[in-house]
Scaffold this motif. Structure first.
Motif, PDB file in Angstrom:
ATOM      1  N   CYS A 309       1.032  -1.154   0.046  1.00  0.00           N
ATOM      2  CA  CYS A 309      -0.178   0.278   0.165  1.00  0.00           C
ATOM      3  C   CYS A 309       0.875   0.990  -0.382  1.00  0.00           C
ATOM      4  O   CYS A 309       1.838   0.988  -0.119  1.00  0.00           O
ATOM      5  CB  CYS A 309      -0.760   0.284   1.358  1.00  0.00           C
ATOM      6  N   VAL A 310       0.709   2.235   0.279  1.00  0.00           N
ATOM      7  CA  VAL A 310       0.787   3.821  -0.014  1.00  0.00           C
ATOM      8  C   VAL A 310       1.241   4.440   1.262  1.00  0.00           C
ATOM      9  O   VAL A 310       1.919   5.478   0.950  1.00  0.00           O
ATOM     10  CB  VAL A 310      -0.292   4.685  -0.952  1.00  0.00           C
ATOM     11  N   PRO A 314       5.749   3.395   0.015  1.00  0.00           N
ATOM     12  CA  PRO A 314       7.165   4.090  -0.759  1.00  0.00           C
ATOM     13  C   PRO A 314       8.481   4.693   0.041  1.00  0.00           C
ATOM     14  O   PRO A 314       9.234   4.431  -0.335  1.00  0.00           O
ATOM     15  CB  PRO A 314       6.603   5.259  -0.613  1.00  0.00           C
ATOM     16  N   SER A 325       6.540  -0.226  -4.588  1.00  0.00           N
ATOM     17  CA  SER A 325       4.978  -0.370  -3.858  1.00  0.00           C
ATOM     18  C   SER A 325       3.601  -0.305  -4.422  1.00  0.00           C
ATOM     19  O   SER A 325       3.919   0.153  -5.978  1.00  0.00           O
ATOM     20  CB  SER A 325       5.482   1.388  -2.813  1.00  0.00           C
ATOM     21  N   GLY A 327      -0.105  -0.341  -5.287  1.00  0.00           N
ATOM     22  CA  GLY A 327      -1.700  -0.385  -5.643  1.00  0.00           C
ATOM     23  C   GLY A 327      -2.176   0.380  -6.206  1.00  0.00           C
ATOM     24  O   GLY A 327      -1.639   0.232  -7.589  1.00  0.00           O
ATOM     25  N   GLN A 332       4.848   0.950  -8.257  1.00  0.00           N
ATOM     26  CA  GLN A 332       5.839   1.960  -8.911  1.00  0.00           C
ATOM     27  C   GLN A 332       8.040   1.079  -8.275  1.00  0.00           C
ATOM     28  O   GLN A 332       7.431   0.476  -7.188  1.00  0.00           O
ATOM     29  CB  GLN A 332       5.894   3.159  -7.682  1.00  0.00           C
TER      30      GLN A 332
END
Length: 368
Positions: A309-310, A314, A325, A327, A332
């Motif tokens: 999740c965010v 990150p 990361s 979602g 990413q």
């Protein structure tokens, strides 16, 4: 070349050093990982095959059981062909100690509590081992403690284990033999910890750590990790064996991971993955397993973050050598703190592996 910087030096217990083949144990030597074969030792090919598998997994010293004459006769071939030092594990029959020394084994483990007429053979064993340069491990186990000590203490207490070990050491010392390492194993981590603390305070012999009969893989891993973590953090312990009711390769993996987690061995692959929660927008369990499998055997030690999740994703991905990361069906991809691309969820694993394979990891790593 490693990307890992070990933590601050620990104050290690000062112990004398013995050489098990070419592996130093004690002194300032790194803590080594041992295991024991599960094959019938007389089956030379199967035993050597398992030793090769254990060596590939990170085992540095291997022990083989010698309960019969056929096993003793197999020792020369095994000792000669094994890629790592071989310790012969002797019970009941003193004659197999001499057979192991003559066979070229790197060390011999004896359990005085169950070797008949052992005390009468110490002089001969000391002379043979000294002449061959073979160290002896005094291996005391709660389950096979000398009957005299069981009668004295009522059960296998820390004091009983320590007294047994030091008494047997004294028999060797009477003959000038001090090329010894000791273990005082118990299935209860608390008893085991206290026994090793008491033993460490009373001698300078190198210590082999073990929680004996630790149990199935999950339980045994927890018990061994707790006990080893406490003792090694206190500077006690020179070599370890994780005892699991599981294939011995698993013992080696757990032992190596314990040392890596304590900064006592350079890290190899480390997966930083979240436990998942209601915020996760990806199957973290599945993704972490897939990444672990994909990076198995990767030649450079990397920290790879797999986040779902965010919230923390990150940040954790940024701190790793390589990370994702995830979602909204995407991931990413981070390399050394920078987002290098965003890919569909289905492409995360192959993209991470591609980035790992196409970069030079020998420079620019982070301090751990």
């Amino acid at each position: 070349m490693t990307l890992v910087q070990l933590g601050p030096p620990r104050v290690r217990r000062k112990s004398r050093q013995v050489l098990v083949g070419d592996v130093p144990v004690g002194g300032n030597a790194p803590v080594s990982v041992q295991s024991m074969t599960t094959t019938v030792t007389s089956d030379v090919d199967s035993t050597l095959q398992q030793i090769a598998e254990l060596t590939a997994a990170g085992c540095q010293i291997i022990r083989v059981a010698v309960p019969s004459q056929d096993d003793a006769e197999a020792l020369p071939a095994i000792a000669k062909k094994s890629p790592i030092p071989v310790i012969a594990d002797i019970h009941f029959q003193p004659k197999y100690v001499f057979a192991a020394i003559d066979a070229g084994c790197a060390a011999v483990r004896v359990n005085p509590g169950n070797i008949r007429q052992f005390d009468d053979k110490v002089r001969e064993i000391s002379q043979a081992a000294s002449s061959a340069g073979v160290p002896i491990r005094i291996g005391v186990n709660a389950g096979s403690l000398d009957k005299r000590l069981l009668e004295k203490y009522g059960k296998a207490t820390p004091d009983a284990l320590v007294e047994s070990a030091l008494w047997e050491c004294s028999l060797f010392e009477e003959h000038g033999f001090t090329d010894i390492k000791i273990s005082v194993k118990h299935h209860d981590p608390l008893v085991m910890i206290e026994a090793y603390r008491k033993l460490a305070a009373r001698c300078d012999y190198p210590l082999h750590l073990g929680v004996t009969e630790a149990g199935p893989r999950f339980q045994g891993t927890i018990k061994s990790s707790v006990a080893f973590g406490v003792l090694l953090a206190e500077g006690i312990g020179d070599t370890i064996r994780v005892s699991l009711s599981a294939p011995p390769v698993e013992e080696v993996k757990v032992g190596a991971q314990i040392l890596e987690s304590l900064g006592l061995r350079p890290r190899r692959l480390e997966i930083v993955s979240c436990p998942s929660c209601g915020r996760a927008q990806v199957d973290v369990y599945k993704l972490a397993e897939e990444v672990t499998a994909a990076f198995d055997g990767f030649p450079v030690p990397l920290r790879v973050a797999v986040m779902g999740c965010v919230v923390n994703g990150p940040g954790e991905a940024r701190e790793a050598d390589l990370g994702v990361s995830s979602g909204n069906g995407k991931g990413q991809i981070f390399v050394r703190g920078q987002v290098v691309r965003t890919v569909p969820e289905s492409k995360i694993v192959e993209t991470l592996l591609e980035e790992a394979m196409n970069r030079d990891w020998t420079t620019g790593g982070y301090d751990r």
